[in-house]
Design a protein around this motif. Structure first.
Motif, PDB file in Angstrom:
ATOM      1  N   ARG A  60       0.832  -1.213   0.000  1.00  0.00           N
ATOM      2  CA  ARG A  60       0.000   0.000   0.000  1.00  0.00           C
ATOM      3  C   ARG A  60       0.862   1.258   0.000  1.00  0.00           C
ATOM      4  O   ARG A  60       0.558   2.232  -0.702  1.00  0.00           O
ATOM      5  CB  ARG A  60      -0.943   0.000   1.214  1.00  0.00           C
ATOM      6  CG  ARG A  60      -2.018  -1.071   1.104  1.00  0.00           C
ATOM      7  CD  ARG A  60      -3.050  -0.987   2.222  1.00  0.00           C
ATOM      8  NE  ARG A  60      -3.826  -2.213   2.232  1.00  0.00           N
ATOM      9  CZ  ARG A  60      -3.610  -3.240   3.066  1.00  0.00           C
ATOM     10  NH1 ARG A  60      -2.654  -3.170   3.987  1.00  0.00           N
ATOM     11  NH2 ARG A  60      -4.348  -4.324   2.996  1.00  0.00           N
ATOM     12  N   VAL A  74       0.939   4.411  -2.700  1.00  0.00           N
ATOM     13  CA  VAL A  74       0.759   5.812  -2.312  1.00  0.00           C
ATOM     14  C   VAL A  74       1.932   6.651  -2.816  1.00  0.00           C
ATOM     15  O   VAL A  74       1.745   7.703  -3.433  1.00  0.00           O
ATOM     16  CB  VAL A  74       0.611   5.933  -0.775  1.00  0.00           C
ATOM     17  CG1 VAL A  74       0.696   7.385  -0.332  1.00  0.00           C
ATOM     18  CG2 VAL A  74      -0.703   5.295  -0.334  1.00  0.00           C
ATOM     19  N   PRO A  98      -3.116   5.180  -6.119  1.00  0.00           N
ATOM     20  CA  PRO A  98      -3.971   4.853  -4.975  1.00  0.00           C
ATOM     21  C   PRO A  98      -5.049   3.811  -5.288  1.00  0.00           C
ATOM     22  O   PRO A  98      -5.625   3.228  -4.376  1.00  0.00           O
ATOM     23  CB  PRO A  98      -4.605   6.198  -4.600  1.00  0.00           C
ATOM     24  CG  PRO A  98      -4.567   6.996  -5.866  1.00  0.00           C
ATOM     25  CD  PRO A  98      -3.332   6.550  -6.595  1.00  0.00           C
TER      26      PRO A  98
END
Length: 198
Positions: A70, A74, A79
């Motif tokens: 994740r 980012v 995203p």
């Protein structure tokens, strides 16, 4: 490659696989890509930046690895890339409900021989569902008796070695590591040994 802010280390195998993905960037837009054991997810991030529809996955038992996936998304302004918990060798609801896939990526997943069969079980399951798909994988040869040939045969899979020089990954700074013994990095593409209609 070390990112001090996030404390993320990218292994040489991931750099080599990302280089292969980049070398094939013209064919990636619209392709459906799953990276397994993704961690920092460099190959998957490169594929996504090249226009592929990417899903990142790592073990559901390793939340810190899923968090690395994740964080990479980012940091790379991706995203919307989904991150899934997939445990090798386990046919989970997440695995069963995966959308069709064209390419599976895995860098240095063949690390611990006790995991090899679980990895290939998962790969076989995915390739059975997606008979035209390919598993692109890089690995470090860590011992003389390292081999997955018998397991590939058992699971009706075949592998094609991809020479590093064929995609510019044989450069000193790219694939070599300063680890003892200068382990060699190799790449192969695994697919079903015979798919329907061939």
């Amino acid at each position: 490659v070390l990112d001090s802010q996030y404390g993320m280390y990218v292994w040489p195998c991931a750099v080599v696989l990302a280089q292969y993905v980049w070398a094939h960037r013209q064919s990636l837009p619209g392709k459906r890509v799953l990276e397994i054991g993704a961690g920092v997810s460099l190959p998957g991030v490169v594929a996504a930046r090249c226009g592929a529809q990417v899903i990142l996955s790592d073990s559901e038992e390793l939340p810190q690895c899923l968090q690395s996936c994740r964080s990479s998304c980012v940091m790379n302004r991706l995203p919307h890339v989904p991150v899934l918990g997939l445990t090798w060798g386990r046919v989970s609801p997440e695995l069963l409900s995966l959308a069709p896939i064209d390419i599976i990526l895995g860098s240095d997943v063949f690390f611990d021989p006790k995991d090899f069969e679980d990895i290939l079980t998962t790969i076989y399951f995915l390739l059975e569902k997606n008979p035209q798909a390919q598993f692109w994988t890089t690995y470090q040869v860590r011992s003389a008796d390292w081999s997955i040939e018998a397991l590939l045969y058992k699971w009706n899979l075949k592998s094609i070695p991809i020479p590093l020089h064929s995609f510019g990954a044989d450069k000193e700074h790219l694939a070599s590591s300063s680890m003892p013994g200068r382990h060699t990095i190799e790449m192969m593409i695994i697919s079903l040994a015979q798919s329907e209609g061939t």
